[in-house]
Every structure is written in C-alpha cells, then in structure tokens.
Motif scaffolding. Structure first.
Motif, PDB file in Angstrom:
ATOM      1  N   VAL A  39      34.706  59.076  51.104  1.00  0.00           N
ATOM      2  CA  VAL A  39      33.971  59.431  49.891  1.00  0.00           C
ATOM      3  C   VAL A  39      33.355  60.807  50.088  1.00  0.00           C
ATOM      4  CG1 VAL A  39      32.049  58.828  48.375  1.00  0.00           C
ATOM      5  CG2 VAL A  39      33.489  57.023  49.338  1.00  0.00           C
ATOM      6  N   THR A  40      33.549  61.696  49.125  1.00  0.00           N
ATOM      7  CA  THR A  40      32.961  63.033  49.181  1.00  0.00           C
ATOM      8  C   THR A  40      31.931  63.203  48.071  1.00  0.00           C
ATOM      9  OG1 THR A  40      34.690  63.987  47.760  1.00  0.00           O
ATOM     10  CG2 THR A  40      35.098  63.992  50.130  1.00  0.00           C
ATOM     11  N   GLY A  41      30.958  64.100  48.302  1.00  0.00           N
ATOM     12  CA  GLY A  41      29.968  64.415  47.276  1.00  0.00           C
ATOM     13  C   GLY A  41      28.697  63.612  47.339  1.00  0.00           C
ATOM     14  N   GLY A  42      28.557  62.700  48.301  1.00  0.00           N
ATOM     15  CA  GLY A  42      27.340  61.902  48.399  1.00  0.00           C
ATOM     16  C   GLY A  42      27.628  60.540  49.006  1.00  0.00           C
ATOM     17  N   GLU A  43      26.620  59.654  48.900  1.00  0.00           N
ATOM     18  CA  GLU A  43      26.720  58.319  49.486  1.00  0.00           C
ATOM     19  C   GLU A  43      27.126  57.302  48.431  1.00  0.00           C
ATOM     20  OE1 GLU A  43      26.452  57.296  52.630  1.00  0.00           O
ATOM     21  OE2 GLU A  43      26.244  59.386  53.258  1.00  0.00           O
ATOM     22  N   ALA A  44      28.093  56.464  48.766  1.00  0.00           N
ATOM     23  CA  ALA A  44      28.546  55.407  47.868  1.00  0.00           C
ATOM     24  C   ALA A  44      27.826  54.102  48.200  1.00  0.00           C
ATOM     25  CB  ALA A  44      30.050  55.224  47.994  1.00  0.00           C
ATOM     26  N   ALA A  45      27.621  53.284  47.184  1.00  0.00           N
ATOM     27  CA  ALA A  45      26.952  52.003  47.385  1.00  0.00           C
ATOM     28  C   ALA A  45      27.970  50.885  47.598  1.00  0.00           C
ATOM     29  CB  ALA A  45      26.055  51.684  46.196  1.00  0.00           C
ATOM     30  N   LEU A  46      29.017  50.865  46.810  1.00  0.00           N
ATOM     31  CA  LEU A  46      30.040  49.814  46.895  1.00  0.00           C
ATOM     32  C   LEU A  46      31.413  50.474  46.803  1.00  0.00           C
ATOM     33  CD1 LEU A  46      28.538  47.204  44.403  1.00  0.00           C
ATOM     34  CD2 LEU A  46      28.559  47.016  46.888  1.00  0.00           C
ATOM     35  N   VAL A  47      32.319  50.057  47.663  1.00  0.00           N
ATOM     36  CA  VAL A  47      33.685  50.577  47.625  1.00  0.00           C
ATOM     37  C   VAL A  47      34.637  49.399  47.792  1.00  0.00           C
ATOM     38  CG1 VAL A  47      35.398  52.046  48.746  1.00  0.00           C
ATOM     39  CG2 VAL A  47      33.037  52.822  48.571  1.00  0.00           C
ATOM     40  N   GLU A  48      35.682  49.338  46.949  1.00  0.00           N
ATOM     41  CA  GLU A  48      36.685  48.290  47.100  1.00  0.00           C
ATOM     42  C   GLU A  48      38.064  48.816  46.738  1.00  0.00           C
ATOM     43  OE1 GLU A  48      35.844  44.914  44.635  1.00  0.00           O
ATOM     44  OE2 GLU A  48      36.716  45.839  42.848  1.00  0.00           O
ATOM     45  N   LEU A  49      39.046  48.296  47.437  1.00  0.00           N
ATOM     46  CA  LEU A  49      40.446  48.551  47.134  1.00  0.00           C
ATOM     47  C   LEU A  49      40.916  47.449  46.199  1.00  0.00           C
ATOM     48  CD1 LEU A  49      43.142  50.117  47.813  1.00  0.00           C
ATOM     49  CD2 LEU A  49      43.501  48.389  49.587  1.00  0.00           C
ATOM     50  N   GLN A  50      41.562  47.835  45.102  1.00  0.00           N
ATOM     51  CA  GLN A  50      42.128  46.854  44.186  1.00  0.00           C
ATOM     52  C   GLN A  50      43.644  46.950  44.263  1.00  0.00           C
ATOM     53  OE1 GLN A  50      40.526  47.404  40.263  1.00  0.00           O
ATOM     54  NE2 GLN A  50      38.460  46.820  40.858  1.00  0.00           N
ATOM     55  N   GLY A  51      44.312  45.805  44.328  1.00  0.00           N
ATOM     56  CA  GLY A  51      45.760  45.796  44.437  1.00  0.00           C
ATOM     57  C   GLY A  51      46.395  44.783  43.506  1.00  0.00           C
ATOM     58  N   TRP A  52      47.587  45.114  43.022  1.00  0.00           N
ATOM     59  CA  TRP A  52      48.382  44.214  42.198  1.00  0.00           C
ATOM     60  C   TRP A  52      49.746  44.055  42.856  1.00  0.00           C
ATOM     61  CZ3 TRP A  52      45.188  47.930  40.498  1.00  0.00           C
ATOM     62  CH2 TRP A  52      44.243  47.610  39.526  1.00  0.00           C
ATOM     63  N   CYS A  53      50.306  42.878  42.794  1.00  0.00           N
ATOM     64  CA  CYS A  53      51.655  42.640  43.300  1.00  0.00           C
ATOM     65  C   CYS A  53      52.398  41.829  42.244  1.00  0.00           C
ATOM     66  CB  CYS A  53      51.612  41.890  44.632  1.00  0.00           C
ATOM     67  SG  CYS A  53      53.230  41.743  45.410  1.00  0.00           S
ATOM     68  N   TYR A  54      53.537  42.377  41.751  1.00  0.00           N
ATOM     69  CA  TYR A  54      54.231  41.726  40.647  1.00  0.00           C
ATOM     70  C   TYR A  54      55.702  42.144  40.647  1.00  0.00           C
ATOM     71  CZ  TYR A  54      53.195  46.310  38.590  1.00  0.00           C
ATOM     72  OH  TYR A  54      53.082  47.662  38.372  1.00  0.00           O
ATOM     73  N   PRO A  55      56.569  41.316  40.031  1.00  0.00           N
ATOM     74  CA  PRO A  55      57.997  41.665  39.960  1.00  0.00           C
ATOM     75  C   PRO A  55      58.211  42.959  39.178  1.00  0.00           C
ATOM     76  CG  PRO A  55      57.655  39.353  39.432  1.00  0.00           C
ATOM     77  CD  PRO A  55      56.296  39.980  39.449  1.00  0.00           C
ATOM     78  N   ALA A  56      59.213  43.706  39.589  1.00  0.00           N
ATOM     79  CA  ALA A  56      59.445  45.020  38.979  1.00  0.00           C
ATOM     80  C   ALA A  56      59.918  44.929  37.541  1.00  0.00           C
ATOM     81  CB  ALA A  56      60.472  45.791  39.811  1.00  0.00           C
ATOM     82  N   ASP A  57      60.388  43.743  37.116  1.00  0.00           N
ATOM     83  CA  ASP A  57      60.922  43.636  35.762  1.00  0.00           C
ATOM     84  C   ASP A  57      59.879  43.162  34.754  1.00  0.00           C
ATOM     85  OD1 ASP A  57      60.681  41.073  36.670  1.00  0.00           O
ATOM     86  OD2 ASP A  57      62.711  40.431  36.147  1.00  0.00           O
ATOM     87  N   ARG A  58      58.623  43.155  35.131  1.00  0.00           N
ATOM     88  CA  ARG A  58      57.587  42.817  34.147  1.00  0.00           C
ATOM     89  C   ARG A  58      56.322  43.593  34.431  1.00  0.00           C
ATOM     90  NH1 ARG A  58      53.521  39.824  36.186  1.00  0.00           N
ATOM     91  NH2 ARG A  58      53.908  38.274  37.819  1.00  0.00           N
ATOM     92  N   GLU A  59      55.387  43.614  33.460  1.00  0.00           N
ATOM     93  CA  GLU A  59      54.119  44.316  33.614  1.00  0.00           C
ATOM     94  C   GLU A  59      53.158  43.486  34.458  1.00  0.00           C
ATOM     95  OE1 GLU A  59      53.360  47.386  32.512  1.00  0.00           O
ATOM     96  OE2 GLU A  59      55.442  47.551  31.808  1.00  0.00           O
ATOM     97  N   LYS A  60      52.227  44.160  35.073  1.00  0.00           N
ATOM     98  CA  LYS A  60      51.223  43.441  35.876  1.00  0.00           C
ATOM     99  C   LYS A  60      50.241  42.720  34.975  1.00  0.00           C
ATOM    100  CE  LYS A  60      47.874  47.236  36.488  1.00  0.00           C
ATOM    101  NZ  LYS A  60      48.554  48.325  35.785  1.00  0.00           N
ATOM    102  N   THR A  61      49.600  41.684  35.477  1.00  0.00           N
ATOM    103  CA  THR A  61      48.566  40.932  34.767  1.00  0.00           C
ATOM    104  C   THR A  61      47.340  40.816  35.665  1.00  0.00           C
ATOM    105  OG1 THR A  61      49.252  38.769  35.626  1.00  0.00           O
ATOM    106  CG2 THR A  61      50.373  39.581  33.640  1.00  0.00           C
ATOM    107  N   ASP A  62      46.244  40.333  35.088  1.00  0.00           N
ATOM    108  CA  ASP A  62      45.021  40.129  35.878  1.00  0.00           C
ATOM    109  C   ASP A  62      45.237  39.120  37.001  1.00  0.00           C
ATOM    110  OD1 ASP A  62      43.688  41.933  34.310  1.00  0.00           O
ATOM    111  OD2 ASP A  62      42.751  40.419  33.027  1.00  0.00           O
ATOM    112  N   ASP A  63      46.141  38.176  36.785  1.00  0.00           N
ATOM    113  CA  ASP A  63      46.413  37.170  37.814  1.00  0.00           C
ATOM    114  C   ASP A  63      47.073  37.777  39.042  1.00  0.00           C
ATOM    115  OD1 ASP A  63      45.337  35.193  36.239  1.00  0.00           O
ATOM    116  OD2 ASP A  63      47.270  34.619  35.351  1.00  0.00           O
ATOM    117  N   ASP A  64      47.682  38.948  38.864  1.00  0.00           N
ATOM    118  CA  ASP A  64      48.356  39.600  39.987  1.00  0.00           C
ATOM    119  C   ASP A  64      47.397  40.401  40.869  1.00  0.00           C
ATOM    120  OD1 ASP A  64      50.897  38.767  39.004  1.00  0.00           O
ATOM    121  OD2 ASP A  64      50.894  40.441  37.592  1.00  0.00           O
ATOM    122  N   MET A  65      46.127  40.539  40.455  1.00  0.00           N
ATOM    123  CA  MET A  65      45.206  41.452  41.140  1.00  0.00           C
ATOM    124  C   MET A  65      44.475  40.781  42.289  1.00  0.00           C
ATOM    125  SD  MET A  65      42.186  43.911  39.651  1.00  0.00           S
ATOM    126  CE  MET A  65      40.893  42.680  39.680  1.00  0.00           C
TER     127      MET A  65
END
Length: 497
Positions: free
Chosen positions: A345-371
């Motif tokens: 993190v640049t520019g100061g101190e962060a309070a909360l940091v998280e990585l968000q990821g989705w995994c889904y088949p390439a032939d459809r759009e991602k959904t919240d359930d994939d996160m």
C-alpha cells in the motif's frame, strides 16, 4: 397498584439518570493544576491515580494557567467542577480569572465533596487562569477537576485537510513603550498607536504552540512602515516591509512549546489598524492510498500427471503483468495450487486489506457464489500477505462439462476514515485462464475416448440416454444434460460444421 407506581417511579429515575449522563459530557483537566499562588507556604503533589494533594495557605490558591492553551477559551463549557475525596473542613472558593481581569467565582461551605462554578452568561472566550482557594490552611485531596460541555455545543470532529485557526486578538493588549496605546474598537478590531521599536504584546507565561504552524497578524490597510512579529524567548521573528496587509511568522522546526510572550513591532512611530491575530495549523492533503500493481505478486503452481509422470510448473506473476492480458496456462492441468499473495500500500496506512477472487467456467459470467475473500495481514516490513497454505483449487472444480476456467482477482483496502481504495485493473480485474488435463487430452465429441469422432460416439450417447452406460464426455454441447442435442452436436462435428 402500589407495585405499578413503584415500577414507574424507578423507570423515571433511571430515565432521568440516563438523560443526565447523556447531557453531561466532561473533559478532565486535573493535570493542568500545577502551581500555587503562595509558593512559599503552599504545595501541590500529583498521585498515580491522577488526584492532587493540595497543602494550602489561607486565601492562597491551587492554580492552572490556561491562557494560550486549549482551555483559554471556555465558551463551549457550562461549568467547572472540583471533586474532593473527603468532605471539606474549611470554606472553599473557585476563582476563574478572565483576560479582562474580571472574575467568575463560586463559594463552597464546609462539609462539601464537590464544588461547581457555573459560567452562566459570562463571556468565557478569554480566560487567564483558574484557582481553588481555601479560607484557612488545610490539606485537601482533589480527586479530579473537570469541565462540563454545554448541551449542544460538543465540538465536532476536526477535518485534518482544512486549515485550523485559534483567535489570539484578546491576548494582545499590552505595550512595551509607555508612549504606545492599544484600543479595542466596537467592530472587534484593535488600533495600535506604535512607537519606534516599541511593541504590542501578549503575555502567556508558558504556552505550548507545538501543534500550530504559524502566528499571523492581519491589518485593515497596508502598513505605513516596516513591521516585525516575534516570539520570546528566543530569536524567532518575521520581518515585513511597508505596504503589507498581513505578517506571518512561520514556526518551522523551532521549539515553540514554552512561549512566554509574542509581540508586534514597527520600525517607525505609526498607527496600525489590526483586524485579526491568530495561530494557524495548516490542513494536510487528504491521503490517497493505492496498491502498487508492480509489487502485487501472486505465486502458484500447476501440475499434470501423477507420481514419476507428474510435471509441475511454478508461476509468479504480478498484477502489473496480468493487466496487459490475462495470464494463460496452456499446458494440461490436473491441479492448480496457490502459495501466497503479497501487495504493498502506498500513500499512507491502510486499515483493512483483502484479496477477492472468483473462480468460474470460461463459458459463463461470474456470480457472487463464485467469490472468495482472503483477508491479508501486514508484516513488519509493511507488506500485506495472504498465505494460502497450499490451497488446492482444481479438485474442487472437476466437472464433466466444464474444463476451461477463469480465476479473477482484485484487492480492496480501507483507510483510517473507512474510505475504500481498490486495485482492479481499471474495473476489469486480473485474470488467469487455465484448462484441466481432461480437456487437453480428449477431443470434443469423442465420447467413448477412442481418439476419433464417429458413429460409435453417437451410439455411446444413445446408450447413456437409455441408461445402459455412462461416459464422462457425453455432454458434448456442454448444457449440463445428455440428450438428443448432444447427438446432433456429434453429427455436426463429423460433418465438419
């Protein structure tokens, strides 16, 4: 009925007590009482619990000098209260000395454990000092001294990005030369009739200005002669030529934690009309936090085969590399294993940091359930990290109908004010595209896996529809069911369509 009245009475008492607690917001200033008016006969000592032991003389005084401090302006407070550990054995008095040399006071008789001085309608915007006096020599234990904030006058949160000022006009009333005068005018300005290198001054004794950046004096019209603004003790001063409408004394790195007095001087005898005198603390630009894409690194490996036949490929890609185009894993994949993710993190101190990821088949759009969410922790070197501890992805995703997959990522963080900042490739997020081994080794339409697509594959699908056999690749059109449409898909493949 009697019980009901008793219950109602208790409820009213509880409500009244709650309302009083809510109304009375207090500020403890016990630690400000550090000296005595009769230093030869009196003393004050502070205890570990913050209380004070005051050995008094008749009509001496336990005092706090507040002029030039945060409590020099008491206008947002309704009263000051002294609490005693034991009932008093002598008469007591609170004396609040205002800058105009008038007083606000309160009298306490023998036997009290608390004495309050109500400010009422008095102008409390400029206070010199506050003192507790006794009618005879005695030792008092002062449990605490506190100010009570007026209802509705609670100070709001300070915006650190905006300049803050503190009015010092009432303090500048003295002169260094008997030939000089300072006159308060009805419009709130001051007229200073100056002598050559005399001085209009404000006496503070000991004021801490460490949190401020500069002292400023503003004039109603351009000055007729050169001026000088100085702080004593020391040599901190600012000089201005004639013709200015303000003069500013920047503190810089100078120690201004014990200011005795400040003064405005002129190089010649003249008259100055002063509109403002104040301390200023400059607002700081709001922090703009961001992630460094060059140093946001995802490490993982892909493997194919088993035992001696297994081939493992290690990957270490930054989000900067992934922003150009999605990272593709084109080799056969049986397992995809994440090792860790790190970011800066640049520019100061962060309070909360998280990585968000989705995994889904390439032939459809991602959904919240994939996160999935992965909260990061900060190392001593400032990096944020998530250790996946060999999280095995592919075995959770094996599907008879889907073999092309997308992994998609972004990073979110919060600053101290709760504002969110994101690293998400301009809204597109960062992607890894991969296939499992089955998709790479089996030809589409080769239901019976004999290496070719022909009539025997149509027979295999018919057998699965009839329930006499089952093939993992029978869903040729990948609609998650095996029916006549898969036979049509095979015919189209054979026909070269």
């Amino acid at each position: 009925m009697k019980k009901m009245f008793t219950f109602i009475a208790l409820m009213l008492c509880a409500f009244t007590s709650y309302a009083q607690d809510e109304e009375q917001k207090t500020v403890n200033i016990t630690a400000n009482f550090t000296y005595c008016w009769n230093s030869a006969a009196e003393s004050v000592a502070s205890s570990e619990d913050g209380s004070l032991t005051y050995s008094s003389a008749a009509w001496g005084g336990l005092a706090a000098w507040v002029q030039g401090t945060d409590y020099g302006d008491l206008s947002i407070y309704s009263k000051i209260v002294f609490e005693f550990s034991e009932p008093t054995t002598v008469n007591t008095q609170i004396l609040v000395q205002l800058a105009d040399e008038s007083n606000v006071s309160a009298w306490g008789n023998v036997g009290i454990t608390e004495l309050a001085c109500e400010f009422g309608e008095n102008d409390m915007s400029a206070v010199n000092q506050i003192a507790l006096q006794t009618s005879d020599a005695v030792t008092l234990n002062v449990k605490r001294v506190y100010l009570v904030v007026r209802s509705g006058d609670e100070p709001g949160p300070v915006d650190p990005t905006v300049d803050q000022t503190k009015d010092l006009m009432p303090d500048f009333k003295g002169v260094w030369n008997e030939a000089e005068t300072v006159t308060d005018k009805e419009d709130g300005t001051k007229e200073y009739v100056a002598a050559e290198w005399g001085g209009m001054n404000a006496w503070y004794g000991t004021a801490d200005w460490s949190e401020w950046d500069a002292l400023v004096v503003e004039f109603a019209e351009a000055t007729p002669c050169a001026t000088k603004l100085a702080i004593l003790p020391g040599e901190l001063a600012a000089n201005a030529e004639a013709g200015v409408t303000s003069i500013k004394l920047e503190f810089g790195d100078t120690d201004v934690s014990a200011v005795e007095q400040a003064a405005l001087q002129t190089a010649d005898a003249c008259t100055l009309n002063i509109t403002k005198i104040y301390l200023i603390k400059y607002g700081k630009p709001a922090e703009t936090l961001s992630f460094d894409a060059e140093r946001s690194l995802l490490r993982f490996y892909a493997s194919a085969g088993e035992n001696e036949e297994m081939v493992q490929t290690d990957y270490a890609v930054t989000f900067a590399e992934m922003s150009l185009e999605p990272t593709k894993i084109e080799n056969p994949v049986d397992a995809l294993v994440f090792r860790d993710f790190t970011t800066i993190v640049t520019g100061g101190e962060a309070a909360l940091v998280e990585l968000q990821g989705w995994c889904y088949p390439a032939d459809r759009e991602k959904t919240d359930d994939d996160m999935m969410r992965f909260p990061l922790t900060q190392n001593s070197d400032g990096t944020w990290i998530y250790d996946f501890t060999n999280m095995d992805v592919i075995p959770m995703l094996q599907s008879d109908s889907h073999h092309e997959w997308v992994l998609e990522f972004c990073v979110n963080g919060n600053d101290d004010n709760g504002n969110t900042f994101t690293l998400n490739n301009g809204g597109e997020n960062y992607k890894i595209l991969f296939s499992d081994n089955l998709a790479s080794s089996v030809k589409k339409g080769d239901v019976n896996e004999d290496g070719k697509v022909d009539i025997s594959d149509i027979v295999a699908v018919i057998n699965q529809i009839a329930g006499t056999n089952k093939f993992p690749n029978a869903d040729v059109n990948e609609d998650d069911k095996v029916d006549i449409s898969d036979i049509v898909a095979i015919i189209n493949i054979i026909a070269g369509m």
